[in-house]
Design an enzyme around this catalytic site. Structure first.
Site, PDB file in Angstrom:
ATOM      1  N   ASP A 127      19.899  13.939 -28.132  1.00 32.18           N
ATOM      2  CA  ASP A 127      18.617  14.456 -27.631  1.00 32.18           C
ATOM      3  C   ASP A 127      18.872  15.901 -27.206  1.00 32.18           C
ATOM      4  O   ASP A 127      18.927  16.222 -26.018  1.00 32.18           O
ATOM      5  CB  ASP A 127      18.139  13.587 -26.468  1.00 32.18           C
ATOM      6  CG  ASP A 127      17.954  12.143 -26.909  1.00 32.18           C
ATOM      7  OD1 ASP A 127      16.919  11.838 -27.498  1.00 32.18           O
ATOM      8  OD2 ASP A 127      18.888  11.333 -26.698  1.00 32.18           O
ATOM      9  N   HIS A 184      23.803   1.065 -26.469  1.00 34.07           N
ATOM     10  CA  HIS A 184      24.552   0.968 -27.731  1.00 34.07           C
ATOM     11  C   HIS A 184      25.798   1.846 -27.606  1.00 34.07           C
ATOM     12  O   HIS A 184      26.050   2.434 -26.532  1.00 34.07           O
ATOM     13  CB  HIS A 184      23.661   1.381 -28.910  1.00 34.07           C
ATOM     14  CG  HIS A 184      22.961   2.689 -28.716  1.00 34.07           C
ATOM     15  ND1 HIS A 184      23.637   3.893 -28.593  1.00 34.07           N
ATOM     16  CD2 HIS A 184      21.641   3.011 -28.569  1.00 34.07           C
ATOM     17  CE1 HIS A 184      22.783   4.879 -28.428  1.00 34.07           C
ATOM     18  NE2 HIS A 184      21.554   4.371 -28.393  1.00 34.07           N
ATOM     19  N   GLY A 189      26.466   4.740 -28.516  1.00 39.06           N
ATOM     20  CA  GLY A 189      26.216   6.119 -28.067  1.00 39.06           C
ATOM     21  C   GLY A 189      26.251   6.204 -26.550  1.00 39.06           C
ATOM     22  O   GLY A 189      26.931   7.059 -25.970  1.00 39.06           O
ATOM     23  N   HIS A 190      25.527   5.299 -25.889  1.00 40.90           N
ATOM     24  CA  HIS A 190      25.528   5.288 -24.420  1.00 40.90           C
ATOM     25  C   HIS A 190      26.947   5.032 -23.879  1.00 40.90           C
ATOM     26  O   HIS A 190      27.371   5.651 -22.908  1.00 40.90           O
ATOM     27  CB  HIS A 190      24.614   4.172 -23.882  1.00 40.90           C
ATOM     28  CG  HIS A 190      23.166   4.316 -24.248  1.00 40.90           C
ATOM     29  ND1 HIS A 190      22.529   3.468 -25.117  1.00 40.90           N
ATOM     30  CD2 HIS A 190      22.231   5.202 -23.845  1.00 40.90           C
ATOM     31  CE1 HIS A 190      21.257   3.820 -25.230  1.00 40.90           C
ATOM     32  NE2 HIS A 190      21.041   4.871 -24.482  1.00 40.90           N
TER      33      HIS A 190
HETATM   34  P1  AMP Z   1      18.173   7.010 -23.750  1.00 38.01           P
HETATM   35  O1  AMP Z   1      18.564   5.671 -23.227  1.00 38.01           O
HETATM   36  O2  AMP Z   1      17.695   7.015 -25.150  1.00 38.01           O
HETATM   37  O3  AMP Z   1      17.269   7.757 -22.791  1.00 38.01           O
HETATM   38  O4  AMP Z   1      19.515   7.857 -23.780  1.00 38.01           O
HETATM   39  C1  AMP Z   1      20.320   7.989 -22.634  1.00 38.01           C
HETATM   40  C2  AMP Z   1      21.401   8.992 -22.911  1.00 38.01           C
HETATM   41  O5  AMP Z   1      22.183   8.544 -24.018  1.00 38.01           O
HETATM   42  C3  AMP Z   1      20.865  10.383 -23.302  1.00 38.01           C
HETATM   43  O6  AMP Z   1      21.691  11.382 -22.706  1.00 38.01           O
HETATM   44  C4  AMP Z   1      21.002  10.375 -24.794  1.00 38.01           C
HETATM   45  O7  AMP Z   1      21.122  11.661 -25.362  1.00 38.01           O
HETATM   46  C5  AMP Z   1      22.288   9.584 -24.966  1.00 38.01           C
HETATM   47  N1  AMP Z   1      22.380   9.040 -26.324  1.00 38.01           N
HETATM   48  C6  AMP Z   1      21.457   8.289 -26.968  1.00 38.01           C
HETATM   49  N2  AMP Z   1      21.869   8.016 -28.221  1.00 38.01           N
HETATM   50  C7  AMP Z   1      23.078   8.617 -28.361  1.00 38.01           C
HETATM   51  C8  AMP Z   1      24.018   8.707 -29.430  1.00 38.01           C
HETATM   52  N3  AMP Z   1      23.800   8.146 -30.614  1.00 38.01           N
HETATM   53  N4  AMP Z   1      25.160   9.407 -29.217  1.00 38.01           N
HETATM   54  C9  AMP Z   1      25.401  10.003 -28.011  1.00 38.01           C
HETATM   55  N5  AMP Z   1      24.564   9.938 -26.962  1.00 38.01           N
HETATM   56  C10 AMP Z   1      23.411   9.268 -27.137  1.00 38.01           C
END
Ligand code: AMP
Length: 283
Positions: free
Chosen positions: A153, A37, A39-40
């Site tokens: 996170d 999304h 964020g990523h």
């Molecule tokens: P995940 O796929 O949930 O393991 O997240 C992968 C990376 O994306 C991790 O470093 C998360 O902290 C970061 N991340 C997830 N959601 C967000 C967000 N809303 N804003 C910024 N980084 C994010």
């Protein structure tokens, strides 16, 4: 933009990164579990500001899920993820299968102390062992110059910094601000589990945290303010609050008024667990 190269073996990943290195290119890594999304994608943009090449790993890491958690239903949508990575200009997607990361006979784990104590660990005791083990493996496989992790996170970011410091992993860790929807809800792959009514409730989490952080920096009693926040979340419609806690922003030890702090929370909406955190301004 060109589509990213897709690689699913450690050997091919090492060869590609070695070629980039030999060409004098700096490499930034963004570890993810996919279902990408905005964020990523913001992490990919930051990575591309830091380095000439950006590699994104997409791996739903089984060792960080407890048997009762959502490993099987965690969203997997590789084709869509690759489209988004192309749009963002990422150069490589590393998409290993479980047997590539954890071949038969795999028997090691990395356990980080310090910031991994408490908070998430009180409710997900093996979570950070799984995270630290897979992040260490990814860093040893890819050998990036730097890696970008989201503040969304926050405890994980602190644990990864501690891991690299303690094990002398030569990877610079860059923290990235949380990307939110227009109502303040932190973007998360798990938001896909929420219906409209639940989304309305979920959007209150950040509001309550911001209000509580402001009260803390204005002098409110810590125990009272965090208990009030938990009650406000339940009144807003959350079924359960695992924690609302103020912590020192680097060590995640006890927060002291006047010092940099972070207010962190984990809550449940039905069967979906949501986390968020905000800064506690020091004055
Ligand atoms: P995940 O796929 O949930 O393991 O997240 C992968 C990376 O994306 C991790 O470093 C998360 O902290 C970061 N991340 C997830 N959601 C967000 C967000 N809303 N804003 C910024 N980084 C994010």
């Amino acid at each position: 933009m060109n589509a990213p190269i897709v690689i699913d073996s450690v050997a091919a990943l090492r060869a590609q990164v070695r070629d980039w290195r030999q060409a004098g290119l700096k490499v930034a890594m963004v570890p993810t579990m996919g279902a990408l999304h905005d964020g990523h994608i913001s992490l990919v943009r930051i990575a591309l500001e830091q380095a000439e090449r950006c590699l994104v790993s997409i791996f739903v890491n089984p060792t960080q899920f407890a048997p009762t958690e959502d490993l099987d239903k965690y969203p997997r949508q590789l084709a869509r993820d690759l489209d988004q990575l192309r749009g963002a200009g990422a150069h490589l997607a590393f998409t290993p299968g479980v047997s590539e990361m954890y071949p038969s006979g795999f028997a090691s784990k990395i356990s980080v102390g310090g910031p991994s104590r408490g908070l998430e660990t009180d409710f997900r005791p093996s979570f950070f062992d799984g995270v630290a083990t897979v992040v260490a493996k990814l860093f040893l496989q890819a050998a990036p110059d730097c890696a970008v992790f989201g503040e969304k996170d926050y405890q994980q970011l602190c644990v990864v910094r501690q891991l690299c410091r303690d094990l002398d992993l030569p990877v610079e860790i860059i923290g990235a601000p949380t990307v939110r929807d227009t109502h303040g809800l932190a973007m998360s792959s798990r938001n896909a589990y929420l219906g409209e009514a639940e989304l309305d409730i979920a959007r209150k989490l950040n509001l309550v945290l911001r209000r509580t952080a402001a009260a803390l920096s204005a002098g409110a009693d810590e125990a009272t303010a965090t208990e009030d926040a938990a009650k406000a979340l339940v009144s807003a419609g959350f079924q359960k609050v695992d924690y609302v806690a103020a912590r020192a922003s680097v060590t995640l030890g006890p927060w002291q008024r006047g010092h940099d702090g972070r207010l962190l929370a984990a809550t449940w909406l039905g069967t979906t667990r949501l986390i968020d955190n905000v800064e506690i301004p020091s004055a």
